[in-house]
Design a protein around this motif. Structure first.
Motif, mmCIF file in Angstrom:
data_model
loop_
_atom_site.group_PDB
_atom_site.id
_atom_site.type_symbol
_atom_site.label_atom_id
_atom_site.label_comp_id
_atom_site.label_asym_id
_atom_site.label_seq_id
_atom_site.Cartn_x
_atom_site.Cartn_y
_atom_site.Cartn_z
ATOM 1 N N MET A 20 0.839 -1.202 0.000
ATOM 2 C CA MET A 20 0.000 0.000 0.000
ATOM 3 C C MET A 20 0.870 1.246 0.000
ATOM 4 S SD MET A 20 -2.886 -1.194 2.761
ATOM 5 C CE MET A 20 -3.582 0.437 2.947
ATOM 6 N N ASP A 21 1.838 1.267 0.893
ATOM 7 C CA ASP A 21 2.681 2.447 1.050
ATOM 8 C C ASP A 21 3.494 2.741 -0.214
ATOM 9 O OD1 ASP A 21 3.287 4.558 2.698
ATOM 10 O OD2 ASP A 21 4.019 3.319 4.324
ATOM 11 N N GLN A 22 3.965 1.698 -0.876
ATOM 12 C CA GLN A 22 4.736 1.886 -2.108
ATOM 13 C C GLN A 22 3.902 2.506 -3.221
ATOM 14 O OE1 GLN A 22 6.939 -1.408 -3.704
ATOM 15 N NE2 GLN A 22 7.568 -2.083 -1.686
ATOM 16 N N GLN A 23 2.622 2.234 -3.223
ATOM 17 C CA GLN A 23 1.758 2.656 -4.327
ATOM 18 C C GLN A 23 1.089 4.004 -4.091
ATOM 19 O OE1 GLN A 23 1.821 0.917 -7.120
ATOM 20 N NE2 GLN A 23 0.502 2.377 -8.115
ATOM 21 N N LEU A 24 1.228 4.572 -2.905
ATOM 22 C CA LEU A 24 0.535 5.829 -2.616
ATOM 23 C C LEU A 24 0.917 6.956 -3.567
ATOM 24 C CD1 LEU A 24 0.510 5.952 1.293
ATOM 25 C CD2 LEU A 24 -1.403 5.468 -0.248
ATOM 26 N N LEU A 25 2.192 7.097 -3.859
ATOM 27 C CA LEU A 25 2.608 8.200 -4.728
ATOM 28 C C LEU A 25 2.015 8.070 -6.133
ATOM 29 C CD1 LEU A 25 4.200 10.790 -5.298
ATOM 30 C CD2 LEU A 25 6.188 9.345 -5.790
ATOM 31 N N PRO A 26 2.225 6.950 -6.830
ATOM 32 C CA PRO A 26 1.630 6.860 -8.176
ATOM 33 C C PRO A 26 0.100 6.990 -8.169
ATOM 34 C CG PRO A 26 3.200 5.083 -7.844
ATOM 35 C CD PRO A 26 3.050 5.775 -6.532
ATOM 36 N N ALA A 27 -0.524 6.508 -7.096
ATOM 37 C CA ALA A 27 -1.983 6.584 -7.019
ATOM 38 C C ALA A 27 -2.483 8.014 -6.879
ATOM 39 C CB ALA A 27 -2.497 5.746 -5.847
ATOM 40 N N THR A 28 -1.617 8.903 -6.418
ATOM 41 C CA THR A 28 -2.039 10.288 -6.184
ATOM 42 C C THR A 28 -1.307 11.285 -7.082
ATOM 43 O OG1 THR A 28 -0.470 10.454 -4.334
ATOM 44 C CG2 THR A 28 -2.732 9.816 -3.797
ATOM 45 N N PHE A 29 -0.689 10.803 -8.143
ATOM 46 C CA PHE A 29 0.039 11.686 -9.064
ATOM 47 C C PHE A 29 -0.808 12.880 -9.507
ATOM 48 C CE2 PHE A 29 3.544 8.909 -11.227
ATOM 49 C CZ PHE A 29 4.354 9.072 -10.134
ATOM 50 N N HIS A 30 -2.024 12.625 -9.946
ATOM 51 C CA HIS A 30 -2.832 13.694 -10.530
ATOM 52 C C HIS A 30 -3.099 14.826 -9.529
ATOM 53 C CE1 HIS A 30 -5.629 15.829 -13.035
ATOM 54 N NE2 HIS A 30 -6.546 15.756 -12.087
ATOM 55 N N SER A 39 5.341 18.839 -12.121
ATOM 56 C CA SER A 39 5.325 18.302 -13.483
ATOM 57 C C SER A 39 5.395 16.778 -13.413
ATOM 58 C CB SER A 39 6.523 18.832 -14.271
ATOM 59 O OG SER A 39 7.723 18.275 -13.761
ATOM 60 N N PRO A 40 4.992 16.094 -14.487
ATOM 61 C CA PRO A 40 5.153 14.640 -14.513
ATOM 62 C C PRO A 40 6.609 14.229 -14.272
ATOM 63 C CG PRO A 40 3.682 15.324 -16.267
ATOM 64 C CD PRO A 40 4.250 16.586 -15.656
ATOM 65 N N SER A 41 7.537 15.037 -14.730
ATOM 66 C CA SER A 41 8.955 14.750 -14.521
ATOM 67 C C SER A 41 9.312 14.806 -13.032
ATOM 68 C CB SER A 41 9.796 15.756 -15.307
ATOM 69 O OG SER A 41 11.152 15.566 -15.052
ATOM 70 N N GLN A 42 8.789 15.792 -12.310
ATOM 71 C CA GLN A 42 9.048 15.898 -10.874
ATOM 72 C C GLN A 42 8.429 14.717 -10.116
ATOM 73 O OE1 GLN A 42 7.378 19.928 -10.592
ATOM 74 N NE2 GLN A 42 9.231 20.478 -9.443
ATOM 75 N N GLN A 47 9.277 9.232 -7.512
ATOM 76 C CA GLN A 47 9.130 7.777 -7.530
ATOM 77 C C GLN A 47 10.491 7.100 -7.718
ATOM 78 O OE1 GLN A 47 6.484 6.165 -6.717
ATOM 79 N NE2 GLN A 47 7.037 4.098 -7.281
ATOM 80 N N ARG A 48 11.297 7.632 -8.623
ATOM 81 C CA ARG A 48 12.640 7.075 -8.847
ATOM 82 C C ARG A 48 13.501 7.180 -7.597
ATOM 83 N NH1 ARG A 48 12.009 9.301 -13.665
ATOM 84 N NH2 ARG A 48 13.075 11.237 -13.102
ATOM 85 N N ALA A 49 13.415 8.319 -6.907
ATOM 86 C CA ALA A 49 14.194 8.511 -5.687
ATOM 87 C C ALA A 49 13.820 7.466 -4.642
ATOM 88 C CB ALA A 49 13.977 9.918 -5.133
ATOM 89 N N MET A 50 12.527 7.203 -4.498
ATOM 90 C CA MET A 50 12.091 6.188 -3.544
ATOM 91 C C MET A 50 12.606 4.813 -3.951
ATOM 92 S SD MET A 50 8.272 5.238 -2.167
ATOM 93 C CE MET A 50 7.780 4.192 -3.511
#
Length: 193
Positions: A20-30, A39-42, A47-50
């Motif tokens: 769950m914790d790993q997926q929180l960022l991509p799930a809330t991108f928008h 930006s999508p790049s930021q 995500q890459r940093a994590m």
């Protein structure tokens, strides 16, 4: 249920919350893109940093698992998740997110080395594959659940008194509280091999 089996199921719960914790960022991108003008790049950099810190810290956790009680390390890492996830829920700008994501990756990296070493010691050889498969199943289930809930609730508005809190922050806090409850549960029930 015997103590060894309880410990295996606790490791599965650990995996569920980590997923769950790993997926929180991509799930809330928008919503993060909108709220913090990211930006999508930021967002991708976060995500890459994590992921990078997860990769770098997995060997660190493996070394710790050989030196210290894994029960203590699991409690430490789940407490770390809790604190960092709450900090992420409270950010007011994009600036600190990258550093918090890196710290997040460092503590999330604990599951695989700690769980694998515990399963190897707790589980009879003939059952290890089944237990490893169960742990991965729970991790992926947690990822799917967070993806669905995080995306669905991200833009909801929660009214607390005269404050309006966006749903993504609530989802982060709920996940953090689950990690805190897990740390407490691990402290009283997990069997150390």
């Amino acid at each position: 249920m015997e103590l060894v089996e309880k410990s295996q199921w606790l490791l599965c719960m650990f995996a569920l919350i980590e997923g769950m914790d790993q997926q929180l960022l991509p799930a809330t991108f928008h919503v993060l893109e909108t709220e913090f003008d990211m930006s999508p790049s930021q967002l991708g950099s976060n995500q890459r940093a994590m992921c990078l810190t997860m990769a770098l810290f997995a060997p660190f956790w493996s070394a710790l698992a050989d030196q210290y009680p894994r029960k203590f390390l699991l409690i430490l890492s789940s407490t770390g998740w809790c604190i960092i996830t709450i900090m992420l829920a409270c950010v007011t700008s994009a600036g600190p997110m990258l550093y918090l994501r890196m710290a997040h990756g460092a503590v999330l990296a604990s599951l695989t080395p700690l769980a694998q070493s515990m399963v190897a010691e707790l589980t009879p050889e003939c059952d290890r594959g089944k237990v490893f498969g169960r742990i991965v199943f729970f991790m992926m289930t947690g990822s799917i659940f967070a993806s669905m809930c995080g995306t669905c609730f991200a833009e909801f508005q929660v009214h607390i008194g005269n404050k309006i809190i966006l749903g993504w922050r609530v989802v982060y806090v709920v996940t953090a509280l689950l990690a805190a409850m897990l740390a407490l549960l691990l402290s009283v029930t997990l069997q150390e091999p």
